[in-house]
Design an enzyme around this catalytic site. Structure first.
Site, short mmCIF file in Angstrom:
data_model
loop_
_atom_site.label_atom_id
_atom_site.label_comp_id
_atom_site.label_asym_id
_atom_site.label_seq_id
_atom_site.Cartn_x
_atom_site.Cartn_y
_atom_site.Cartn_z
N TYR A 53 0.83 -1.20 0.00
CA TYR A 53 0.00 0.00 0.00
C TYR A 53 0.86 1.25 0.00
O TYR A 53 1.68 1.46 0.90
CB TYR A 53 -0.93 0.02 1.20
CG TYR A 53 -2.06 -1.00 1.17
CD1 TYR A 53 -2.32 -1.76 0.03
CD2 TYR A 53 -2.87 -1.21 2.27
CE1 TYR A 53 -3.35 -2.68 0.01
CE2 TYR A 53 -3.89 -2.13 2.26
CZ TYR A 53 -4.13 -2.87 1.12
OH TYR A 53 -5.14 -3.79 1.09
N LEU A 209 -18.45 -1.12 -0.47
CA LEU A 209 -19.32 -0.17 -1.15
C LEU A 209 -19.16 -0.22 -2.66
O LEU A 209 -19.61 0.67 -3.38
CB LEU A 209 -19.06 1.25 -0.64
CG LEU A 209 -19.28 1.45 0.86
CD1 LEU A 209 -19.00 2.90 1.26
CD2 LEU A 209 -20.71 1.06 1.26
N ALA A 210 -18.50 -1.26 -3.15
CA ALA A 210 -18.33 -1.48 -4.60
C ALA A 210 -17.73 -0.27 -5.28
O ALA A 210 -18.24 0.24 -6.27
CB ALA A 210 -19.66 -1.85 -5.24
N GLY A 211 -16.61 0.19 -4.72
CA GLY A 211 -15.92 1.32 -5.33
C GLY A 211 -16.73 2.61 -5.29
O GLY A 211 -16.54 3.48 -6.14
N GLY A 212 -17.62 2.75 -4.33
CA GLY A 212 -18.41 3.95 -4.18
C GLY A 212 -19.80 3.87 -4.75
O GLY A 212 -20.66 4.72 -4.48
N GLY A 216 -24.14 5.76 -3.43
CA GLY A 216 -25.08 6.57 -4.18
C GLY A 216 -24.47 7.77 -4.87
O GLY A 216 -25.19 8.64 -5.36
#
Length: 343
Positions: A53, A209-212, A216
């Protein structure tokens, strides 16, 4: 904040984990330290990083925070990973004893600790015999360099192979798996989740969150702009964004998330995280915030409890679409019965 056992170990961890892939890249050191302060103040304990990282900088930033906060550091359950390149040589990568011994010592040095609580193999290595990797990890446990170990991004058969190889030799068993898992990416439920349940391995989902998407922040047919990962750097995955934008399932899931969020006065992110925390085998969900405000919102998921009807609506809207044998409707139904003990 609630706490659960770390897989089949006796170590308790918070149900939300602070992921630190952004430390040293998307979050500078002062912001990273503020996130650590905020997370620990909220009762969080599990902090996850990796040697790759930000080119090792994430581990260094955490190490400096731990040194400056000795009292809080006592409560932190520290996790890192090894496997990916740490140099240009042919042996500077992989899960061989040679590479892992050097990678582990380097992580210990950057983090400024004598023991890492959870050392994870960042991905499968098809070239190294699995017993070489597992024997090294057992030796590292015996030497006190790590408390326990786990995997990341493994397939179901790879998990099971490792579990029974370790068991057959009487070596320390793996306790966790880090997979990608969220309302839009549920394919691990076919093989990986059952393998983990069978072995008592706890899941530490990344990208919850699936990449944002599940926050929403993306709108149908509107290319990302502004302060989002893709808005700032479209090269990071616009092709994948276009595919997800064109999939009606994406919007059905977001509609279901929005309905539950509105009912609770909660954010969409909190609903997506709460659903994940309710899934079988999940120990703790990894939060990958870039800012303190994002982290604070995500931490609100710790207090959000969804009822059975809400969980069912989210589960049904996000059901994976695989119809071929043996993963068709009948196969999925049988898997669900197996998980719940039904017939």
């Amino acid at each position: 904040m609630d706490y659960r056992l770390l897989g089949n170990s006796g170590t308790s961890v918070s149900t939300l984990t602070l992921g630190t892939m952004t430390f040293g890249s998307e979050a500078d050191e002062p912001t990273s330290h503020q996130m650590l302060d905020t997370f620990v103040a909220a009762g969080g304990t599990l902090v996850d990083t990796a040697d790759v990282y930000s080119g090792n900088e994430s581990e260094r930033i955490i190490g400096r925070w731990l040194k400056a906060h000795p009292t809080e550091a006592q409560q932190v359950v520290l996790a890192t990973k090894g496997r990916f390149p740490q140099g240009d040589g042919p042996n500077d990568v992989g899960l061989s004893r040679r590479h892992l011994s050097r990678a582990l010592d380097a992580s210990l040095d950057r983090l400024g600790v004598e023991t890492i609580d959870l050392y994870q193999m960042h991905a499968w290595d098809a070239l190294t015999p699995i017993d070489e990797t597992l024997r090294f990890l057992d030796d590292a446990v015996s030497a006190g360099k790590i408390v326990s170990y786990g995997f990341s991004n493994y397939l179901g058969y790879q998990i099971t192979k490792a579990v029974y190889e370790a068991k057959g030799h009487g070596w320390a068993p793996p306790v966790t798996l880090q997979p990608q898992y969220n309302l839009l990416v549920r394919d691990i439920e076919h093989e990986v989740v059952p393998a983990c349940l069978d072995a008592g391995i706890g899941l530490l989902p990344w990208s919850p969150l699936a990449g944002g998407w599940l926050s929403g922040k993306y709108q149908r047919d509107e290319a990302p702009t502004g302060a989002t990962r893709l808005g700032e750097n479209p090269q990071r995955g616009m092709e994948a964004w276009e595919a997800r934008n064109g999939d009606e399932r994406t919007w059905a899931v977001l509609d279901a998330v929005s309905a539950v969020a509105d009912a609770h006065g909660a954010s969409k992110s909190q609903v997506a995280l709460a659903w994940l925390l309710a899934q079988p085998a999940v120990t703790s969900v990894i939060l990958g915030a870039r800012t303190v405000s994002q982290l604070e919102d995500n931490l609100g998921a710790a207090d959000l409890v969804l009822d059975e009807a809400e969980l069912r609506s989210l589960t049904e809207a996000s059901a994976p679409r695989i119809d071929d044998y043996p993963y068709g409707t009948a196969g999925v139904a049988q898997r669900n019965r197996d998980i719940t003990g039904g017939r």
